[in-house]
Design an enzyme around this catalytic site. Structure first.
Site, PDB file in Angstrom:
ATOM      1  N   ARG A 100       0.841  -1.201   0.000  1.00  0.00           N
ATOM      2  CA  ARG A 100       0.000   0.000   0.000  1.00  0.00           C
ATOM      3  C   ARG A 100       0.874   1.249   0.000  1.00  0.00           C
ATOM      4  NH1 ARG A 100      -1.242   2.699   4.392  1.00  0.00           N
ATOM      5  NH2 ARG A 100      -1.240   0.868   5.755  1.00  0.00           N
TER       6      ARG A 100
ATOM      7  N   TYR B 261     -17.019  15.835 -15.875  1.00  0.00           N
ATOM      8  CA  TYR B 261     -17.453  14.432 -15.868  1.00  0.00           C
ATOM      9  C   TYR B 261     -18.431  14.176 -14.720  1.00  0.00           C
ATOM     10  CZ  TYR B 261     -17.052   9.449 -14.720  1.00  0.00           C
ATOM     11  OH  TYR B 261     -17.333   8.149 -14.382  1.00  0.00           O
TER      12      TYR B 261
ATOM     13  N   LYS C  91      -8.349   4.936 -19.748  1.00  0.00           N
ATOM     14  CA  LYS C  91      -8.656   5.387 -21.093  1.00  0.00           C
ATOM     15  C   LYS C  91      -7.427   5.272 -22.017  1.00  0.00           C
ATOM     16  CE  LYS C  91     -12.682   6.537 -19.230  1.00  0.00           C
ATOM     17  NZ  LYS C  91     -12.505   6.448 -17.782  1.00  0.00           N
TER      18      LYS C  91
END
Length: 389
Positions: free
Chosen positions: A48, A100, A197
């Site tokens: 992490r 968005y 994307k």
């Protein structure tokens, strides 16, 4: 030796593994790391907080964006959410109005509950931006081109306004990537990506990235990344690293096709409007050209009604009809029910997101095949409309 962006995608500090000579970045599937010394821990202790595969991705995206540090997150929204938590209760955020839908939801329903104030503004209108500034404005959040109406914001001018009031400038650079636009060079402080994307480019991974301009911000954002723990797993980091190697050729080809598609759609009698910064008819065409090296591979266009749109989608064959963008395949998305479903209908209409608007992310199909497919589907729209008339 100074090299071009295209070459940097392949020739960086991680092009060869120094231990084995491997040309593919090693995939470190581990949650924890053995410590060899009681008093001094090694560079990595728990994934992490840091993982070698994630470090490679974070370093490469920082170099590509021209920042001092990069951060990889479990999704684009994880990157945006963590970055916006640099703000505190009582701070005010000035944000693009046609942002968005997931970002709209985060700001209006989550940050507001935590005491962070916000105002949506037309970032393409500098006077409106100036008028939106309050004494407690601490950040400006820009999407340019915006999603899905493709409005263009003058990044340098907004960043200058932000600096004038001691505020940060965030820029979502998902649509263009550092290949076409480098917001940090234009004055922004933090650049954000849905790496799902174009950066990864194959519709096979969900990922987010952030890059910061200075070491103080790197320290603050690094603390938040470790505290909230919405980090990108090693396997997904490796997939994004693999996708980056073909970014230049993918985006260049998709952009060429998008330019041709936009021209075709603009000339079609059934299309009410086309939104694409590569068209000279775009209101901010010159502004976009001054700050980006290309218009990208995403555009949106409007049909006359929802009924026409339904007929078109029923008959178009090549593009996928799906959420997301930036893949090797062309993707049609309907903002009203997909990317901006979280935004109330009245708010969508106010921002120019009509019920007849659809977004197209152009992929790697032969563009003439796409145009022929659109032509036959729009032909069906014309036939059905005439029958109804």
């Amino acid at each position: 030796m100074d090299v071009t962006f295209q070459t940097k995608l392949h020739h960086n500090d991680y092009k060869v593994d120094q231990e084995t000579g491997a040309l593919s970045t090693p995939l470190h599937h581990t949650s924890t790391f053995h410590q060899f010394d009681f008093d001094s821990f090694g560079k990595f202790d728990y994934s992490r907080s840091g993982n070698p595969t994630r470090e490679a991705l974070e370093s490469i995206i920082a170099e590509l964006e021209g920042g001092v540090a990069g951060f990889a997150f479990a999704s684009g929204m994880a990157a945006i959410s963590t970055a916006l938590l640099l703000l505190s209760a009582g701070d005010h955020l000035l944000i693009s109005e046609d942002v968005y839908g997931g970002t709209y939801r985060l700001v209006s329903e989550v940050l507001s509950r935590l005491g962070v104030e916000h105002s949506f503004v037309d970032m393409a209108n500098l006077n409106a931006v100036r008028q939106g500034i309050r004494p407690n404005t601490k950040a400006f959040y820009i999407e340019t081109p915006s999603n899905p109406t493709m409005k263009v914001t003058d990044i340098g001018a907004v960043a200058a306004l932000a600096k004038g009031v001691g505020a940060l400038t965030f820029v979502d650079n998902t649509f263009l990537t550092p290949q076409l636009q480098r917001p940090l060079d234009l004055g922004a402080d933090i650049v954000l990506h849905s790496a799902t994307k174009f950066l990864s480019g194959h519709s096979d991974v969900v990922a987010g990235l952030a890059v910061v301009k200075n070491k103080d911000l790197a320290k603050r954002l690094g603390f938040l990344q470790n505290s909230f723990g919405a980090v990108l797993g090693a396997q997904d980091c490796w997939l994004v690293l693999r996708g980056l190697k073909t970014l230049h050729v993918r985006l260049a080809e998709s952009q060429r096709s998008a330019q041709k598609m936009a021209g075709y759609l603009e000339s079609h009698p059934l299309i009410k409007a086309v939104h694409y910064p590569g068209l000279k008819s775009h209101p901010q065409y010159r502004q976009h050209k001054s700050q980006a090296s290309g218009p990208g591979a995403v555009l949106s266009f409007e049909l006359g009604s929802v009924n026409e749109l339904k007929i078109f989608l029923k008959h178009v064959k090549l593009p996928a009809y799906a959420v997301s963008l930036g893949g090797v395949e062309s993707i049609l998305s309907y903002p009203a029910k997909m990317s901006h479903a979280a935004m109330p209908a009245a708010e969508r209409q106010k921002r120019g997101i009509s019920d007849g608007l659809i977004r197209l992310s152009v992929g790697l199909e032969q563009v003439d095949d796409l145009i022929a497919d659109f032509e036959q589907a729009l032909g069906q729209v014309k036939v059905r409309s005439l029958k109804l008339a």
